[in-house]
Structures are given as structure tokens and as C-alpha cells.
Enzyme design. Structure first.
Site, PDB file in Angstrom:
ATOM      1  N   PHE A   2      42.442 -40.186  19.315  1.00  0.00           N
ATOM      2  CA  PHE A   2      43.763 -39.550  19.459  1.00  0.00           C
ATOM      3  C   PHE A   2      43.932 -38.430  18.442  1.00  0.00           C
ATOM      4  O   PHE A   2      43.564 -38.559  17.278  1.00  0.00           O
ATOM      5  CB  PHE A   2      44.865 -40.596  19.227  1.00  0.00           C
ATOM      6  CG  PHE A   2      46.256 -40.005  19.059  1.00  0.00           C
ATOM      7  CD1 PHE A   2      47.018 -39.673  20.172  1.00  0.00           C
ATOM      8  CD2 PHE A   2      46.790 -39.771  17.792  1.00  0.00           C
ATOM      9  CE1 PHE A   2      48.303 -39.130  20.020  1.00  0.00           C
ATOM     10  CE2 PHE A   2      48.069 -39.228  17.638  1.00  0.00           C
ATOM     11  CZ  PHE A   2      48.822 -38.909  18.758  1.00  0.00           C
ATOM     12  N   ASP A  11      49.067 -53.588  52.844  1.00  0.00           N
ATOM     13  CA  ASP A  11      48.288 -53.272  51.641  1.00  0.00           C
ATOM     14  C   ASP A  11      47.284 -52.163  51.939  1.00  0.00           C
ATOM     15  O   ASP A  11      47.416 -51.411  52.916  1.00  0.00           O
ATOM     16  CB  ASP A  11      47.628 -54.567  51.115  1.00  0.00           C
ATOM     17  CG  ASP A  11      47.427 -54.564  49.608  1.00  0.00           C
ATOM     18  OD1 ASP A  11      46.452 -53.947  49.137  1.00  0.00           O
ATOM     19  OD2 ASP A  11      48.253 -55.165  48.887  1.00  0.00           O
ATOM     20  N   ASP A  26      49.303 -49.371  42.995  1.00  0.00           N
ATOM     21  CA  ASP A  26      48.065 -49.927  42.450  1.00  0.00           C
ATOM     22  C   ASP A  26      47.343 -48.888  41.594  1.00  0.00           C
ATOM     23  O   ASP A  26      47.601 -47.678  41.700  1.00  0.00           O
ATOM     24  CB  ASP A  26      47.176 -50.364  43.631  1.00  0.00           C
ATOM     25  CG  ASP A  26      46.226 -51.488  43.281  1.00  0.00           C
ATOM     26  OD1 ASP A  26      46.044 -51.766  42.087  1.00  0.00           O
ATOM     27  OD2 ASP A  26      45.660 -52.084  44.221  1.00  0.00           O
ATOM     28  N   ASN A  32      43.228 -48.811  40.275  1.00  0.00           N
ATOM     29  CA  ASN A  32      42.056 -49.682  40.287  1.00  0.00           C
ATOM     30  C   ASN A  32      40.901 -49.250  39.412  1.00  0.00           C
ATOM     31  O   ASN A  32      39.760 -49.614  39.679  1.00  0.00           O
ATOM     32  CB  ASN A  32      41.586 -49.870  41.734  1.00  0.00           C
ATOM     33  CG  ASN A  32      42.453 -50.898  42.443  1.00  0.00           C
ATOM     34  OD1 ASN A  32      42.483 -52.062  42.059  1.00  0.00           O
ATOM     35  ND2 ASN A  32      43.192 -50.467  43.436  1.00  0.00           N
ATOM     36  N   ASP A  34      52.612 -54.449  31.350  1.00  0.00           N
ATOM     37  CA  ASP A  34      53.172 -54.113  30.043  1.00  0.00           C
ATOM     38  C   ASP A  34      54.608 -53.646  30.209  1.00  0.00           C
ATOM     39  O   ASP A  34      55.088 -53.373  31.310  1.00  0.00           O
ATOM     40  CB  ASP A  34      52.315 -53.058  29.348  1.00  0.00           C
ATOM     41  CG  ASP A  34      52.199 -51.777  30.165  1.00  0.00           C
ATOM     42  OD1 ASP A  34      53.230 -51.117  30.377  1.00  0.00           O
ATOM     43  OD2 ASP A  34      51.077 -51.436  30.609  1.00  0.00           O
ATOM     44  N   ASP A  81      44.533 -60.628  40.346  1.00  0.00           N
ATOM     45  CA  ASP A  81      43.866 -60.767  41.640  1.00  0.00           C
ATOM     46  C   ASP A  81      43.368 -62.191  41.852  1.00  0.00           C
ATOM     47  O   ASP A  81      42.837 -62.512  42.912  1.00  0.00           O
ATOM     48  CB  ASP A  81      42.697 -59.777  41.747  1.00  0.00           C
ATOM     49  CG  ASP A  81      43.180 -58.415  42.230  1.00  0.00           C
ATOM     50  OD1 ASP A  81      44.326 -58.328  42.718  1.00  0.00           O
ATOM     51  OD2 ASP A  81      42.422 -57.440  42.118  1.00  0.00           O
ATOM     52  N   GLU A 118      51.471 -77.001  58.445  1.00  0.00           N
ATOM     53  CA  GLU A 118      51.509 -76.114  57.270  1.00  0.00           C
ATOM     54  C   GLU A 118      52.641 -75.098  57.397  1.00  0.00           C
ATOM     55  O   GLU A 118      53.317 -74.766  56.423  1.00  0.00           O
ATOM     56  CB  GLU A 118      50.172 -75.376  57.124  1.00  0.00           C
ATOM     57  CG  GLU A 118      49.046 -76.274  56.650  1.00  0.00           C
ATOM     58  CD  GLU A 118      47.692 -75.579  56.688  1.00  0.00           C
ATOM     59  OE1 GLU A 118      46.935 -75.715  55.721  1.00  0.00           O
ATOM     60  OE2 GLU A 118      47.378 -74.908  57.709  1.00  0.00           O
TER      61      GLU A 118
HETATM   62  C1  DGJ Z   1      43.805 -54.510  43.850  1.00  0.00           C
HETATM   63  C2  DGJ Z   1      45.057 -55.301  44.002  1.00  0.00           C
HETATM   64  O1  DGJ Z   1      45.248 -56.114  42.894  1.00  0.00           O
HETATM   65  C3  DGJ Z   1      44.976 -56.118  45.279  1.00  0.00           C
HETATM   66  O2  DGJ Z   1      46.108 -56.935  45.396  1.00  0.00           O
HETATM   67  C4  DGJ Z   1      44.861 -55.186  46.441  1.00  0.00           C
HETATM   68  O3  DGJ Z   1      46.020 -54.417  46.567  1.00  0.00           O
HETATM   69  C5  DGJ Z   1      43.644 -54.302  46.260  1.00  0.00           C
HETATM   70  N1  DGJ Z   1      43.642 -53.638  44.992  1.00  0.00           N
HETATM   71  C6  DGJ Z   1      43.568 -53.269  47.358  1.00  0.00           C
HETATM   72  O4  DGJ Z   1      42.546 -52.388  47.154  1.00  0.00           O
END
Ligand code: DGJ
Length: 746
Positions: free
Chosen positions: A281, A367, A479, A481, A535, A549, A615
Site C-alpha cells: 500500500f 443463479d 457474486d 468469484n 464483512d 458454498d 418431504e
Molecule cells: C459461487 C456462489 O457462492 C454460488 O452460490 C453460485 O452462485 C456460484 N458462484 C455460481 O457461479
């Protein structure tokens, strides 16, 4: 007044209902830390030793008469650098002529009503008009640096917030090398550290350990707060339990790379320095420019970890989160991710939505996989237009179909990233972070959009606005990733690349701030490959975050427990998924999956078409039960009924309403035993004077050799608190029970 200045003692004392925090303006303008602990009046400065410990430097002006006065041993409110304190620094600047450090001394202070603001950063608000601000200005005249320490006191919440504003008051350029939000010295006490580490699909595992001499760092260098460490820690006394003893929580309101550094020094004093990750930083300030650090939330309790968690929960829900949903009932949603992954078409989605409605869900979430040519995770991020091959008629028709069923509609997006195989990337290859001359790192085949550049964060905002204006969307799952690598931006010239990671986070916040303000009726849920960015920075904008996940309820017990030490249950995205679980292969009863998911923002993530009628009936009951207890689950005070160190065969927790008039106890058996000892729980938080009706939601999944024992119809609060409840014997794999208590009239 919760902030008091005593001119004769030169102390500034901040009082919350149960805690007090004191600063003292010491000799030569050193701003000393006096005390942070259980509420108490007085001048705490004399408690601190001013003894010559040897090899600890003394300011020149005091040298011979006062050898014991050393910045190296005195508790300080802000630790400088290259200025006689060899412990952790919290601020450091460098000048072009090579001078480096920070030696900051008191200039003035101001106490005012209301809460200070940190433009561009998420920070606590003042919804009930109770905050008071203390601003203390310090200066290093030699280096031309001014520091404004900002404190806000929320008396009824037991929370004190801190932030720091650094300003170049010199005549030339200055570089910040370190700008921590909070430096807190605890001169006495035998503290242990409770922190939350983990990995993808295994986030926020609580770990409690003694603190060795030397330094301990809880940190992220990943550009996001991360799955691996969380920007929240608790310092607790050796004997502190869930219900008794001193504990102090520090939480950064920040979503980027951070550091919570601890140093136990030669005299056993403990220093905590919390803020932006200093590694890599830097920030250039021209004359007159200033820099605001992220906010740090502090809470001290003398009565154990449950009380501490409850204070953070209320504060985050009420004082931090801007979303109107933060204090409202959330829809029970059904998400198609674990039901279909990328393999779906319009008919499949509509049939899942139809079943979801039939089960009693309120909202259906589509999703990943609805856009571009996205049939796996290798392409199309950035191409935020519908895949008509999968969804003929587009999103309009699909949404209409879902809404005609009487459900609300939610959509997944990942606006911060781009696939190399995408139209966006082909049009703007220079929008992704990369170091010239090198190939960038891929992660899930993704590259990171350079959100530090306003034209790119504007694109992200406009893209989201386009979707929300065009389609009738009630919920967004946002999301992210991958982590940030290849930190290099063409926009940052003149040695400013050290600003990129923080500028990227500011760019992200600007998108989140604008989009949530423009669409306050939309419920946003954060997500970062599960809980990679769980956070308080995200929670300032979004009231809930997908927690992990890993949807296995037994794994979730620890993940959610760890998360719940700081973050409210209403923020913890938790879903009932299929069994055997997709991540662990473990089989668990459907009701246990619901018991665990109800300790969070509750929903489902499975293909209802694969469920038996029995169920489905069970799920309908679960959703009814959830609605019955919704407010209690969202707003109730959380009590963990087991200690972290306990080696119990179960996990149990309890929620108690503010008026103590209702409560829900949940228990999951994690280890059935032959000839098991009775399961006995002493309850917490109830009114000992009151009577409660005890209603058990039975455990249908568990194999029960005996009929459930009759529960007494009414029990006094005192009996439940002091004697407790003995539960019926439970057998089989992972049964659970929920017990609902309601105060009765007499
Ligand atoms: C990561 C997320 O945590 C999942 O729930 C799902 O949305 C996937 N990405 C989709 O790529």
C-alpha cells in the site's frame, strides 16, 4: 454527554452504557491511551507505569529528568514510526527527500453531536441521533503531516467507532506508507485471541489461542476480505466464557486487503493495529490533500462473548446497514444453483419455480448461467444480456412466468469480473487488471475488471442499472468469484500503483452505494464464492451475504457459529440443500437442514421435483414454522449454549426476543452414542420471574425408539435458567430439535 473532557486531568473519556474509554493528553502533546474496559469514572492515566525499562528512548526535551517517559512503553492512541516507539506503527509517511516516519503530537480536540462521515467509504450511520463525535488533531510539524483521530460513541449500543484522516499540510508531495484505522494499546491483562480463519467452503472457523510475545497478524492480501481470514477479532480474558468475563471486539468496515496486527511487547502490554493491509500500500498526497481510513468498530463487554455478539448484531443491523431490508422480514427464497448448476432451460426453471411456490417460498432466484453463452464457468462474464437459447422469450417472459405464479424474482450477477471469452473482453481487453509484459493469472477462468478506473466502475453501475430498470427484479445476488492479482492499472502513473488495491475497493463501494440508493426496493445479497467477502463493508450496503458454498448442515454449524460471533444471523445466507450433500456427500435429515438454515437468512437450494410428497409436506411445515418465528430469528438476542472448547456431542443455541417473551432453542446432535447421557440444556436470557409455555417442534427425521416425553406445559423462567431442560433421547444421524418458549400471562 457520552464524551467528557476534564481540563485539569487533560483526559477525554468516552462512555457507553457498559464501557468507558479514556485518552490523555500527555507531556509534549503525546496522546496517551488511558483505559478501555468496564464502565468506570476517574482518571486512569496514573495507573500506567513510567519507568525506565532500559533501551527505550526518551524525547530529547525530557531526557534527564524523566527517563521513564518513553513512547516505546507508554500506551498510545496512535503509534507513529521512526519516533522512539519500536512497537507496531500505525502511521508512516515518506517525503521525496528521504525523510520517513510520523511523530504526531496533540494540537486540539473537538466534541460534537452526531456522527462524522467518511466520504466514499461505508461507515456507521446515526439513525437514532445518539452518536457523539470526538475529533482529536495531531501534527508532525517536521514532516508536514496532520492526523485527525475520529471517534463516535453510541452510548446505548456499547459501540465506539474509530477512523483516521491524514492530511498533507506541508509544501511538497507526501507518500503514505501506512495508514491504519485504529491503534489500541492494552497495557494490562492476559488476553487471548479469538479469530476466524478458513478456506473456500469452510469459512470463519473460530480459533481461540493465547497470544505469544512478538507479533501475530490476521490479514488478507487478496484484494478482498477473504475466505481465509476475517477482518474481525475478539480479545478475551483467559477465563472469559460465553456468559462471563472481559472481551473486546474489533471489526473493520472494509472489504479489501486488511491487517489486524497484534504485538505483545516486552512488558506484556498488547497493541492492536487494525486497518488497510500495509504491504504493497502507498498513497500520494499533494499539499492540502487528505486520506480517510476505513472505519473500525470497537465493543467491550465485561459479561462474556454472547453479550458482545449481541451488541455487534444490533449495531450492524441498525446503525451500519443502509438497506431498508436490514430490519425487515426477508422473503424465503429458493435458488436454483444446487438444483441445476448451469444445466437449465426455461421449462426447467419454471417447473422449479412452480414447485417453489407450492412449497411456500416467496421468491425464486435464477443463479449463474442465464446470460451470454454461459453454459459453464469458462465464458461470458461481462456479457449481461440474456441467453435466448436457454431462455427463449428472454428474461421478460421468464420473469412474467415466475411472477404469474405469485413469486418474486431474483437474479445472479458477477459485475466485478470478466471472462476472457466474452464480448466485453474482446471490446475492452485493457479493462482487466494485468501487469504489462506478463500474462495475467486466471482464477475460475476469470479476470478482474479494473474498478479503480471511473469509466469501468461507471460501466458496472450502468449495466446493473440497465438490468434493474428493464426487468422486474426484486432481489440481486451479487457474486465475486476470484481474488485480485496482477495489481497494475494504466490509470495510476507517477509511482501510484500502491493505491490500486484500495482504489479498487473504493470503486466497488461507489457502484454498491449508487445502485442500492437508486433501487432501494431491491434486496441485495452479497456473495464471493460463498463467504469470501463476509464483512461489515459489504453489510453496510447489503443486509445479507451468502455465508458459504458448503451447505452441509453439520459443517455449517461451525461456519455459522464463527460468522455469528460478529455478524447478525439475519445477515448469514443459509439454505436447505439436497441430501446427500453436494459438497461433503453426507446425508442428514431434512429437518436438521432447516434447523441450521433458520439460524440465518433462510432459504432453499435444491430441486423440489426430486422430493417425495412426504418431504414436500415437511418443507411446507418448515416454512410455516419459519414464518411463525421470523422476527425472533431475525432480531432476537443470540445465546450460544455451548462453549467453543466443549467437546459436546451436540451444538445448541437460543434466540430470545427483546422483551424476553419468546424464545427458540435449537439443538443438533452431531454424535449419537450408545446408552447416551441425558441431553440437558441450561437456557439463557429468559425472565426468571416469568412462566413460559414450552412447545416442542418434534424431530420427525430421527429414529425415536420411545415416544417423545411429555414436556411440562408451563415452566418458570428461573427453572429453565437455573435447572434447565432435559431433552428426549435422540438417535440416528444428526437429528435436531427446536423448542419454542412463550411467556404466559400469569
Ligand atoms: C459461487 C456462489 O457462492 C454460488 O452460490 C453460485 O452462485 C456460484 N458462484 C455460481 O457461479
Amino acid at each position: 454527554m457520552s464524551i467528557i473532557y476534564d481540563a485539569s486531568a487533560k483526559t477525554l473519556t468516552l462512555h457507553t452504557r457498559e464501557s468507558s474509554y479514556q485518552l490523555q493528553i500527555g507531556p509534549l502533546g503525546y496522546l496517551l491511551h488511558g483505559y478501555y474496559g468496564r464502565r468506570a469514572a476517574g482518571d486512569f492515566a496514573p495507573l500506567h507505569r513510567r519507568k525506565d525499562v532500559g533501551f527505550s528512548p526518551v524525547p530529547y526535551e525530557l531526557a534527564d529528568e524523566t527517563r521513564g517517559f518513553s513512547p516505546d512503553t507508554l500506551p498510545q492512541e496512535l503509534s507513529g514510526a521512526n519516533a522512539g516507539d519500536f512497537r507496531l506503527s500505525s502511521v508512516c509517511v515518506s517525503l521525496p527527500d528521504g525523510r520517513r516516519g510520523a511523530d504526531l503530537r496533540y494540537v486540539r480536540h473537538e466534541i460534537r453531536k452526531g456522527k462524522y462521515a467518511l466520504p466514499g467509504l461505508p461507515a456507521a450511520l446515526d439513525p437514532d441521533g445518539e452518536a457523539e463525535t470526538l475529533s482529536v488533531t495531531l501534527r508532525d510539524e517536521a514532516l508536514g503531516l496532520e492526523a485527525e483521530l475520529l471517534y463516535a460513541v453510541y452510548e446505548s449500543r456499547d459501540v465506539i467507532t474509530r477512523a483516521l484522516r491524514l492530511k498533507n499540510i506541508g509544501s511538497g508531495e507526501m507518500k503514505l506508507e501506512k495508514a491504519a484505522s485504529c491503534c489500541l494499546d492494552l497495557p494490562f491483562g492476559d488476553w487471548e485471541l479469538l479469530h476466524f480463519h478458513g478456506r473456500h467452503a469452510m469459512e470463519r472457523q473460530p480459533e481461540r489461542q493465547s497470544i505469544p510475545h512478538g507479533e501475530v497478524r490476521i490479514s488478507s492480501r487478496r484484494g478482498e476480505s477473504s475466505h481465509q481470514h476475517n477482518p474481525f477479532l475478539i480479545l478475551c480474558g483467559k477465563h472469559t466464557t460465553e456468559d462471563a468475563g472481559d472481551c473486546l471486539g474489533a471489526m473493520l468496515v472494509y472489504s479489501g486487503s486488511f491487517e489486524l496486527a497484534l504485538e505483545k511487547d516486552q512488558m506484556d502490554a498488547l497493541r492492536l493495529v487494525a486497518g488497510i493491509q500495509p504491504e504493497g500500500f502507498s498513497w500520494t498526497l499533494q499539499p492540502g490533500e487528505s486520506f480517510d481510513t476505513p472505519e473500525c468498530l470497537l465493543c467491550f463487554r465485561h459479561d462474556g462473548l454472547n453479550a458482545l455478539s449481541q451488541r455487534f448484531h444490533r449495531f450492524l443491523r441498525r446503525d451500519l446497514c443502509r438497506s431498508a431490508f436490514s430490519e425487515k422480514a426477508r422473503p424465503v427464497l429458493l435458488n436454483n444453483w444446487e438444483a441445476t448448476y448451469f444445466d437449465f432451460d426455461r421449462e426447467k426453471i419454471l417447473s422449479i419455480a412452480r414447485e417453489a411456490k407450492d412449497l411456500g417460498a416467496d421468491l425464486f432466484v435464477l443463479d449463474d448461467g442465464w446470460f451470454g453463452r454461459r453454459n459453464d464457468d469458462r465464458s461470458s462474464l461481462g456479457d449481461w444480456f440474456v441467453n435466448e437459447e436457454k431462455l427463449p422469450g428472454g428474461l421478460e417472459e421468464l420473469i412474467r412466468g415466475v411472477k404469474d405464479l405469485g413469486l418474486r424474482f431474483g437474479l445472479w450477477v458477477e459485475p466485478e469480473m470478466v471472462s476472457e471469452d466474452s464480448e466485453l473482453y474482446r471490446a475492452h481487453p485493457d479493462w482487466a487488471l494485468r501487469v504489462p509484459g506478463r500474462k495475467p493469472f486466471l482464477s475460475r477462468s476469470e479476470l478482474v475488471l479494473d474498478l479503480s478506473r471511473p469509466e469501468i466502475s461507471d460501466w458496472a453501475f450502468e449495466t446493473l442499472r440497465g438490468l434493474l430498470e428493464r426487468y422486474d427484479i426484486d432481489y440481486i445476488k451479487w457474486d465475486c468469484n476470484r481474488s485480485l492479482t496482477d495489481l497494475c492499472s494504466p490509470a495510476l502513473t507517477d509511482g501510484r500503483q500502491g493505491e490500486l488495491a484500495h482504489r479498487w475497493v473504493l470503486g466497488l463501494y461507489s457502484v454498491m452505494e449508487r445502485i442500492t440508493a437508486a433501487f432501494p426496493q431491491v434486496l441485495f445479497e452479497g456473495c464471493a464464492g460463498g463467504g469470501g467477502r463476509f464483512d461489515a463493508g459489504i453489510l453496510a450496503y447489503f443486509p445479507q451475504i451468502w455465508c458459504s458454498d458448503d451447505t452441509d448442515p453439520i459443517e455449517r454449524l461451525t461456519i455459522q457459529r464463527g460468522t455469528g460471533y460478529g455478524y447478525p444471523l439475519s445477515s448469514i445466507g443459509a439454505h436447505v440443500s439436497a441430501s446427500p450433500n453436494h459438497q461433503t456427500g453426507r446425508s442428514t435429515p431434512l429437518d436438521t437442514r432447516a434447523t441450521v438454515a433458520m439460524a440465518g437468512a433462510f432459504g432453499y437450494e435444491l430441486d423440489p421435483g426430486k422430493l417425495s410428497e412426504e418431504e414436500k409436506a415437511r418443507i411446507r411445515r418448515q416454512i410455516r414454522r419459519f414464518h411463525d418465528c421470523e422476527r425472533l430469528l431475525r432480531e432476537g438476542d443470540l445465546f450460544r449454549l455451548t462453549e467453543l472448547a466443549d467437546e459436546k456431542d451436540y451444538d445448541a443455541w437460543q434466540l430470545v426476543s427483546a422483551g424476553k417473551d419468546e424464545s427458540l432453542v435449537s439443538l443438533v446432535l452431531t454424535h449419537p452414542r450408545a446408552n447416551a447421557k441425558p441431553l440437558h440444556l441450561r437456557l439463557k436470557g429468559l425472565d426468571p420471574e416469568a412462566s413460559y409455555a414450552v412447545l416442542r417442534y418434534d424431530v420427525f427425521d430421527a429414529f425415536q425408539p420411545e415416544p417423545p416425553e411429555e414436556q411440562p406445559k408451563q415452566v418458570t423462567g428461573a427453572a429453565l435458567l437455573y435447572a434447565g431442560l432435559t431433552l428426549p433421547r435422540m438417535m440416528g444421524d444428526y437429528p435436531s430439535v427446536q423448542i419454542y418458549l412463550k411467556k404466559t400471562e400469569e
